[in-house]
Design an enzyme around this catalytic site. Structure first.
Site, PDB file in Angstrom:
ATOM      1  N   LEU A 247       8.156   5.756  -1.526  1.00 34.79           N
ATOM      2  CA  LEU A 247       7.663   5.119  -0.312  1.00 34.79           C
ATOM      3  C   LEU A 247       7.869   3.628  -0.520  1.00 34.79           C
ATOM      4  CD1 LEU A 247       4.215   6.718   0.656  1.00 34.79           C
ATOM      5  CD2 LEU A 247       6.284   6.669   2.020  1.00 34.79           C
ATOM      6  N   ASP A 248       8.403   2.959   0.490  1.00 32.70           N
ATOM      7  CA  ASP A 248       8.605   1.519   0.384  1.00 32.70           C
ATOM      8  C   ASP A 248       7.279   0.828   0.086  1.00 32.70           C
ATOM      9  OD1 ASP A 248      11.275   1.866   1.158  1.00 32.70           O
ATOM     10  OD2 ASP A 248      10.744   1.720   3.274  1.00 32.70           O
ATOM     11  N   THR A 249       7.356  -0.341  -0.474  1.00 26.47           N
ATOM     12  CA  THR A 249       6.168  -1.121  -0.799  1.00 26.47           C
ATOM     13  C   THR A 249       5.312  -1.355   0.443  1.00 26.47           C
ATOM     14  OG1 THR A 249       7.422  -2.198  -2.549  1.00 26.47           O
ATOM     15  CG2 THR A 249       5.374  -3.251  -1.896  1.00 26.47           C
TER      16      THR A 249
END
Length: 186
Positions: free
Chosen positions: A41-43
């Site tokens: 999951l992206d930051t």
């Protein structure tokens, strides 16, 4: 057998165990040697992240060729428009690839009440409307949902993964930053 961890990843956490100069990492939340993210999951995205110590399970969850469904709630700028929503449903040409068709529906008012507040909150503009979409994809390539919504004219303000396969963040009852082992596989 404890080979799967379910984690409610907060906004701003980077999906790696090594230290990062700008962001907290998984090691700040999870103490389980030998476990690694099954997909990322992206930051700037939140929600359900799965980790495993089983390479086969990691491949089944993360590799697009296995078609594991991932469901997201996306808060986007704009107003619902069936023509734009159908672009998402039909598949979007992102330049480097064309997405598979997605399942898309507009969330009803109140459905997102189950979500936790984001820290920090999203920026809100009084002159620009926003709404929530539920988007289910079977690929999960780099920043795919954000790129899809942007390409169709819906910049993404907040993105929360609520489900991977059969595992749903709400039925797991995990607060942001909390994790546990799961016997249920996605």
């Amino acid at each position: 057998m404890n080979d799967l961890i379910v984690f409610n990843k907060p906004y701003g956490v980077i999906c790696q165990f090594s230290a990062h100069e700008k962001h907290t990492s998984l090691k700040d939340y999870i103490e389980a040697p030998g476990f690694y993210p099954a997909g990322r999951l992206d930051t700037d995205s939140e929600g359900l992240l799965l980790l495993t110590n089983d390479g086969r399970l990691q491949t089944k969850i993360a590799e697009p060729k296995h078609g594991k469904k991932k469901t997201y709630w996306a808060q986007v700028e704009g107003s619902p428009d069936e023509a734009k929503l159908n672009l998402l449903r039909d598949g979007v040409d992102l330049g480097d690839f064309v997405t598979r068709p997605a399942q898309v529906r507009v969330l009803d008012a109140g459905e997102t009440d189950r979500l936790w507040p984001r820290n920090p909150p999203i920026r809100e503009r009084k002159t620009v409307p926003d709404f929530w979409l539920e988007i289910t994809i079977s690929e999960g390539k780099n920043r795919q949902v954000r790129r899809m919504t942007a390409k169709t004219g819906y910049p993404c303000l907040r993105l929360v993964r609520i489900a991977v396969g059969r595992l749903n963040i709400f039925s797991l009852d995990l607060a942001p930053g909390k994790w546990r082992f799961s016997a249920t596989k996605p």
